[in-house]
Design an enzyme around this catalytic site. Sequence first.
Site, mmCIF file in Angstrom:
data_model
loop_
_atom_site.group_PDB
_atom_site.id
_atom_site.type_symbol
_atom_site.label_atom_id
_atom_site.label_comp_id
_atom_site.label_asym_id
_atom_site.label_seq_id
_atom_site.Cartn_x
_atom_site.Cartn_y
_atom_site.Cartn_z
ATOM 1 N N GLU A 93 0.776 -1.239 0.000
ATOM 2 C CA GLU A 93 0.000 0.000 0.000
ATOM 3 C C GLU A 93 0.812 1.296 0.000
ATOM 4 O OE1 GLU A 93 -3.086 -0.237 2.995
ATOM 5 O OE2 GLU A 93 -4.060 -1.909 1.971
ATOM 6 N N GLU B 94 -6.062 -7.997 -0.778
ATOM 7 C CA GLU B 94 -6.743 -7.865 0.515
ATOM 8 C C GLU B 94 -8.199 -7.528 0.238
ATOM 9 O OE1 GLU B 94 -5.168 -4.991 3.322
ATOM 10 O OE2 GLU B 94 -3.102 -5.654 3.029
HETATM 11 C C1 LIG Z 1 -8.110 -3.151 6.976
HETATM 12 C C2 LIG Z 1 -7.097 -3.730 7.869
HETATM 13 O O1 LIG Z 1 -7.339 -4.691 8.549
HETATM 14 N N1 LIG Z 1 -5.952 -3.187 7.843
HETATM 15 C C3 LIG Z 1 -4.891 -3.625 8.654
HETATM 16 C C4 LIG Z 1 -3.751 -3.954 7.793
HETATM 17 O O2 LIG Z 1 -2.680 -4.358 8.538
HETATM 18 C C5 LIG Z 1 -2.215 -3.414 9.439
HETATM 19 C C6 LIG Z 1 -0.999 -3.951 10.085
HETATM 20 O O3 LIG Z 1 -1.070 -5.309 10.211
HETATM 21 C C7 LIG Z 1 -3.293 -3.069 10.428
HETATM 22 O O4 LIG Z 1 -2.828 -2.062 11.300
HETATM 23 C C8 LIG Z 1 -4.504 -2.591 9.665
HETATM 24 O O5 LIG Z 1 -5.550 -2.331 10.533
#
Ligand SMILES: CC(=O)N[C@H]1CO[C@H](CO)[C@@H](O)[C@@H]1O
Length: 349
Positions: free
Chosen positions: A171, A278
Amino acid sequence: MRFNRFAILAAAASAVASPLNLKKFTKKASSFKWFGSNESGAEFGTGIFPGVYGTDYIFPDTSTIQTLIDDGMNIFRVTFLMERLVPTEMTGSFDAEYLSNLTYVVNYITDAGVHAIIDPHNFVNTPRLTLIDVNSYGSIIESTSDFQTFWTNVAGQFASNDLVIFDTNNEYYGMDQTLVLDLNQAAIDGIRAAGATTQYIFVEGNSYTGAWTWTEYNDNLVNLTDTEDKIVYEMHQYLDSDGSGTSATCVSSTIGQSRVESATQWLIDNNKVGILGEFAGGVNDVCEEAIEGMLSYMEENSAVWLGGLWWAAGPWWGDYIFSMEPPEWYGLCGNAVDSGALFCVSNST
Ligand SMILES: CC(=O)N[C@H]1CO[C@H](CO)[C@@H](O)[C@@H]1O
Ligand SMILES: *[C@@H]1O[C@H](CO)[C@@H](O)[C@H](O)[C@H]1NC(C)=O
Ligand SMILES: *[C@@H]1O[C@H](CO)[C@@H](O)[C@H](O)[C@H]1NC(C)=O
């Protein structure tokens, strides 16, 4: 985010108590190449460097990964932090123990004959993280040559493992769009320079690599090149109102399909392939329909969509709204493979 055993037990208890609608798994044919889950844990404790194993972060549990493999999953995205793997500077040497723990999980997955994605989960300019980002080592990564060296070093460790997939970074966000292109290209070039020539490479885009905004931000990534022609565009998509994946409420039962339509057209128009790296939705009928609708639409377009990965499994999620860590798993979860697709609502017990 920190969870401990007690949190997990509490989560299991509340799962039983909550008024969830337990459904039996149902199978349907799937045309996806891949279906799996993120495996979270080694990237936890993002504000803490390097952090303490077992307190701030943890590696995924291979026995629960095995449960997901037995249920038909065939791809796992193993998340970790760059600064823990290669402390001090991006071009430096490995922390041998962290590398060894990561390699253990990766090899467990690939020894089972399924794919493991190596995912430096470093984000970019997100307020969620304080210390690290593609903002790594305290600042935004701007040196494509350092990033290329990082990837040559990492890929070198896995060059002979055909079932490994390299994910350039998690991301990108708020970065100069040309820099996102250049960093991805540097990663690709670095990986191939390491002699890792058989593996797929998943590239990610700006704006959290969102499918819904892909064409708005990431059109220039069409120009990425790979001598082995094995680039897969990894997009992410959540179905809550702001698309952040922080709410269990989905906008509507059709929001899944509508949020991936423009990206699907982009893949088709540009003769590219993608994966939904994701996605998730809360435990409710609207989200279930939205997720099913999205996956069905993607399967209809499986010429360009190779599959999807649920967010997320991992030992420390506890009662997290999207957790699919066995045996406490919890949320709506999707699971499909060549031989059939599964959907479940609620926990597995
Ligand atoms: C949407 C979600 O669950 N995002 C997560 C992605 O991963 C990070 C780190 O592991 C989390 O902090 C986020 O909340
Ligand atoms: C690696 O895993 C072992 C447990 O298997 C743990 O004791 C050790 O602290 C871990 N080290 C790192 C750096 O993650
Ligand atoms: C791709 O590269 C070509 C050649 O440099 C350029 O003309 C074109 O604008 C680029 N495409 C995008 C979408 O940036």
